[in-house]
Scaffold this active site. Structure first.
Site, PDB file in Angstrom:
ATOM      1  N   TYR A  95       6.821  -7.261 -18.550  1.00 20.09           N
ATOM      2  CA  TYR A  95       5.932  -8.407 -18.688  1.00 20.09           C
ATOM      3  C   TYR A  95       6.139  -9.031 -20.074  1.00 20.09           C
ATOM      4  O   TYR A  95       6.661  -8.389 -20.988  1.00 20.09           O
ATOM      5  CB  TYR A  95       4.473  -7.978 -18.540  1.00 20.09           C
ATOM      6  CG  TYR A  95       4.132  -7.420 -17.170  1.00 20.09           C
ATOM      7  CD1 TYR A  95       3.467  -8.197 -16.234  1.00 20.09           C
ATOM      8  CD2 TYR A  95       4.484  -6.113 -16.813  1.00 20.09           C
ATOM      9  CE1 TYR A  95       3.144  -7.692 -14.976  1.00 20.09           C
ATOM     10  CE2 TYR A  95       4.175  -5.599 -15.555  1.00 20.09           C
ATOM     11  CZ  TYR A  95       3.507  -6.397 -14.640  1.00 20.09           C
ATOM     12  OH  TYR A  95       3.197  -5.899 -13.402  1.00 20.09           O
ATOM     13  N   ASN A 143      -3.531 -14.547 -38.335  1.00 22.99           N
ATOM     14  CA  ASN A 143      -2.405 -15.361 -38.823  1.00 22.99           C
ATOM     15  C   ASN A 143      -2.782 -16.828 -38.989  1.00 22.99           C
ATOM     16  O   ASN A 143      -2.208 -17.528 -39.817  1.00 22.99           O
ATOM     17  CB  ASN A 143      -1.167 -15.202 -37.923  1.00 22.99           C
ATOM     18  CG  ASN A 143      -1.458 -15.418 -36.464  1.00 22.99           C
ATOM     19  OD1 ASN A 143      -2.607 -15.572 -36.061  1.00 22.99           O
ATOM     20  ND2 ASN A 143      -0.423 -15.418 -35.648  1.00 22.99           N
ATOM     21  N   CYS A 144      -3.781 -17.318 -38.230  1.00 24.97           N
ATOM     22  CA  CYS A 144      -4.193 -18.707 -38.396  1.00 24.97           C
ATOM     23  C   CYS A 144      -4.964 -18.929 -39.697  1.00 24.97           C
ATOM     24  O   CYS A 144      -5.170 -20.071 -40.107  1.00 24.97           O
ATOM     25  CB  CYS A 144      -5.048 -19.152 -37.210  1.00 24.97           C
ATOM     26  SG  CYS A 144      -4.144 -19.160 -35.637  1.00 24.97           S
ATOM     27  N   PRO A 149      10.656  -6.914 -12.722  1.00 21.99           N
ATOM     28  CA  PRO A 149       9.253  -6.671 -12.354  1.00 21.99           C
ATOM     29  C   PRO A 149       8.553  -5.620 -13.215  1.00 21.99           C
ATOM     30  O   PRO A 149       7.312  -5.600 -13.256  1.00 21.99           O
ATOM     31  CB  PRO A 149       9.353  -6.199 -10.895  1.00 21.99           C
ATOM     32  CG  PRO A 149      10.676  -6.661 -10.407  1.00 21.99           C
ATOM     33  CD  PRO A 149      11.583  -6.679 -11.597  1.00 21.99           C
TER      34      PRO A 149
END
Length: 697
Positions: free
Chosen positions: A287, A50-51, A284
């Protein structure tokens, strides 16, 4: 260390691919062969560069396929995972540990149980509710491959002449450059007073001048109030109207937090998902990573938002380690970043002055303007570096760099120094690689350490560029210790010129009942003068970064005041080449494009303000020379020349063209034109006044 044993297969679902999600998936499989890994991607492509998207639009990257880092088939076969593209996660049932997934192509929804869920949805472009935005026909944002395809197809097929880029961050600046490379007239509108917010305003001023030099019109401190004529007109808050054929909206990004927010997960800065050092959310079993999360600023310890590629990749690897029971944690970000802006490299790491002021953290600043490698070796380019450090212990708080070459490795070294807890004293002790083509025996990083160490040891005290005008207005004595020849090319208004070599003889004429401020071109001779005068009993302050740092902001103020489309504050204009990267950018004083002259030519004629310019009688190579070398060499060449002779001088200092213009105006000579050849300036000067062209002709 031994690999922790996890004997029971788990279902791990990852929402989002590209940098963070794809990195996590690959690392998870490398660490564990039995877990069931499911990777969901809303679009077609699971991993792409994407950069690199702006450079495919601009033509630097020719093949679209090179943007595709990994395919569904390739990754599925290599890592034996269940990859589902065209699949959008729409709801998390945390109690049942079930994820609802919508098939994008037909809209059907199904449920997928999980043991562990990783959120890597990324960030999306901010799209404000500006009047007329829904009616625009040619407004684009850039996030993914389909966005890229739309922009490139429009430029290729419709061949627009004008573009407006709204926003001066990384994407906005990169798109402005790449559209300019495609031959469009580009106007960049930025509500703030500068582009590229990670650097401070005096460093951004160098970037502004370079962008204008390359034909980008900058409207800074200007917002957009409306779009009219289906996006063919952009109405600014000042009332200014900018007509355009296309608009690129790049005012920033915001985290994709809808899934987390609806699930009741805790959010933080700018709505980013809050995580702990193990990258766990407030649940928990869930993530999160990448551009969607809040991180800790490693310099100041505060929560922040840093949507950059390195962090996403690193977090993807770390979260896999954590899930597989390995001791790992994510400690935060320094925000190290870099961008190409035409011929310049712009980079930074750590905190800038704006951040430190906002948090009331004390700091001191050093500016220096070295060259990228030994000046006597061909190709040396000017660099502007800024170091920010703690006055209490010399701890490095941040660094910034702008230049045509060598900026990246200096900022990388400084980023490493920050990570290693080094102080400014340690910078002086870094034994860095040296050979004339690559560096100097005293590397610019070493020089930053020397200067800052002198400040810490109270061998020199400094004032900053933004304090100078107020000091002079209050009656302070500022001594410019450069040679008179340099002063002719520009000086701080109200300063008194006493060359460095005359300071010892002149010190008895100076007042001891008030502080004395000294300035030179970049700070070195000012430091020497301050040491002399200190030992004669004076209280002395050196202007940090010298006239060069001050002049960047002076020129920037003049440019903003004139606000002339396509015109620099010094009246010159360099149109960006639209034919090839090897051709030079060349202009005459009137701003019209002119034929490129061979840099070593001594025959033939080229265009000049009066029609044809005689071939240079002298060619001066001042590349890599430190001040006052280039101006001195030009002066000597003019002294040798006959009236009307043309002199060609090559230099690597990006501010040299404007310095020469001021010098020629004060000395009765004529700057005919400037060129930018392979990151080097070529300036043509005629001895004496050149007659103005006949308007009738």
């Amino acid at each position: 260390m031994n690999q922790p044993q996890i004997n029971q297969a788990r279902t791990i679902v990852i929402v989002g691919g590209v940098a963070g999600g794809a990195s996590a998936a690959a690392r998870l499989r490398r660490l564990n062969e039995i877990d069931h890994i499911i990777l969901l991607e809303r679009g077609e492509h699971i991993s792409f560069a994407n950069c690199g998207l702006p450079y495919y639009i601009g033509g630097a990257i020719q093949q679209r396929s090179k943007l595709l880092v990994q395919t569904v088939k390739g990754m599925s076969e290599r890592f034996q995972m269940d990859i589902r593209n065209w699949s959008e996660a729409v709801r998390i049932d945390r109690d049942r540990k079930v994820l609802q997934i919508r098939r994008v192509q037909d809209g059907t929804v199904y449920e997928q149980p999980y043991d562990i869920l990783i959120l890597s949805p990324g960030a999306k472009p901010i799209r404000p509710n500006i009047p007329g935005i829904e009616e625009t026909k040619t407004l684009f944002t850039l996030r993914n491959i389909p966005d890229t395809d739309r922009i490139k197809a429009y430029v290729d097929e419709q061949q627009p002449k004008k573009a407006v880029v709204i926003g001066g961050g990384f994407i906005g600046v990169e798109m402005a450059e790449n559209l300019r490379e495609r031959g469009l007239e580009v106007t960049l509108i930025e509500r703030g007073n500068q582009v590229m917010n990670p650097i401070d305003e005096e460093m951004a001023a160098i970037v502004h001048q370079h962008m204008r030099t390359n034909g980008v019109e900058l409207l800074l401190g200007e917002g957009v109030s409306a779009f009219e004529n289906e996006g063919k007109s952009v109405i600014c808050e000042s009332g200014r109207r900018v007509d355009t054929d296309m608009i690129v909206l790049a005012i920033g990004v915001q985290p994709e937090n809808e899934l987390a927010k609806e699930a009741g997960l805790e959010l933080g800065q700018r709505g980013a998902i809050r995580v702990n050092e193990q990258l766990q959310t407030s649940d928990p079993s869930i993530y999160a990573l990448g551009d969607a999360i809040e991180v800790k600023d490693r310099v100041n310890g505060q929560p922040t938002y840093v949507p950059l590629a390195w962090g996403a990749n690193r977090q993807g690897r770390l979260v896999a380690d954590i899930i597989q029971g390995r001791p790992a944690q994510y400690e935060g970000a320094y925000g190290s970043s870099i961008a190409k802006v035409f011929q310049l490299t712009v980079a930074s790491t750590g905190n800038n002055e704006k951040t430190l002021k906002r948090l009331s953290i004390p700091y001191r600043v050093v500016h220096t303007h070295p060259v990228s490698h030994a000046g006597y070796y061909p190709g040396a380019a000017a660099i502007s570096l800024k170091l920010i450090f703690s006055p209490e212990d010399g701890r490095i708080l941040g660094a910034q760099g702008v230049g045509a070459d060598g900026v990246d490795k200096r900022i990388d070294v400084l980023a490493t120094a920050i990570r290693g807890g080094l102080t400014v004293y340690d910078l002086a002790d870094l034994e860095l690689c040296y050979a004339p083509p690559y560096s100097s025996a005293k590397d610019p990083v070493n020089m930053l350490g020397y200067i800052a160490s002198n400040m810490m040891d109270e061998l020199v005290d400094t004032v900053q560029w933004h304090q100078v005008d107020e000091l002079i207005a209050s009656g302070a004595l500022l001594i410019d210790v450069r040679e008179p020849l340099e002063v002719q090319a520009g000086n701080i208004p109200g300063s008194t010129n006493i060359p460095l070599n005359d300071i010892r003889q002149a010190h008895h004429t100076l007042p001891k009942d008030q502080p004395i401020y000294v300035s030179c071109q970049v700070g070195l001779r000012g430091y020497i003068a301050s040491r002399m005068l200190e030992q004669y009993g004076f209280k002395v302050y050196n202007v940090d970064g010298g006239y060069k740092t001050y002049s960047y902001m002076r020129k920037e103020r003049e440019a903003n005041q004139s606000n002339q489309s396509g015109s620099n504050s010094d009246g010159t204009y360099m149109a960006a080449s639209t034919k090839s990267h090897t051709q030079s950018n060349c202009v005459n004083q009137g701003g019209a494009e002119s034929t490129t002259v061979n840099a070593s030519s001594s025959k033939g004629e080229v265009d000049s303000p009066t029609g044809q310019m005689a071939a240079p009688k002298q060619v001066i190579d001042a590349r890599g020379l430190q001040c006052p070398g280039p101006i001195e060499q030009l002066y000597q060449a003019v002294e040798r020349a006959d009236a009307g002779d043309v002199i060609e001088i090559k230099a690597t200092d990006p501010g040299f063209a404007s310095d020469v213009k001021l010098w020629t105006e004060k000395t009765g000579n004529t700057m005919l034109r400037t060129e930018n050849v392979n990151h080097e300036l070529v300036v043509f000067v005629q001895k004496g006044q050149s007659p103005m062209p006949d308007p009738a002709k």
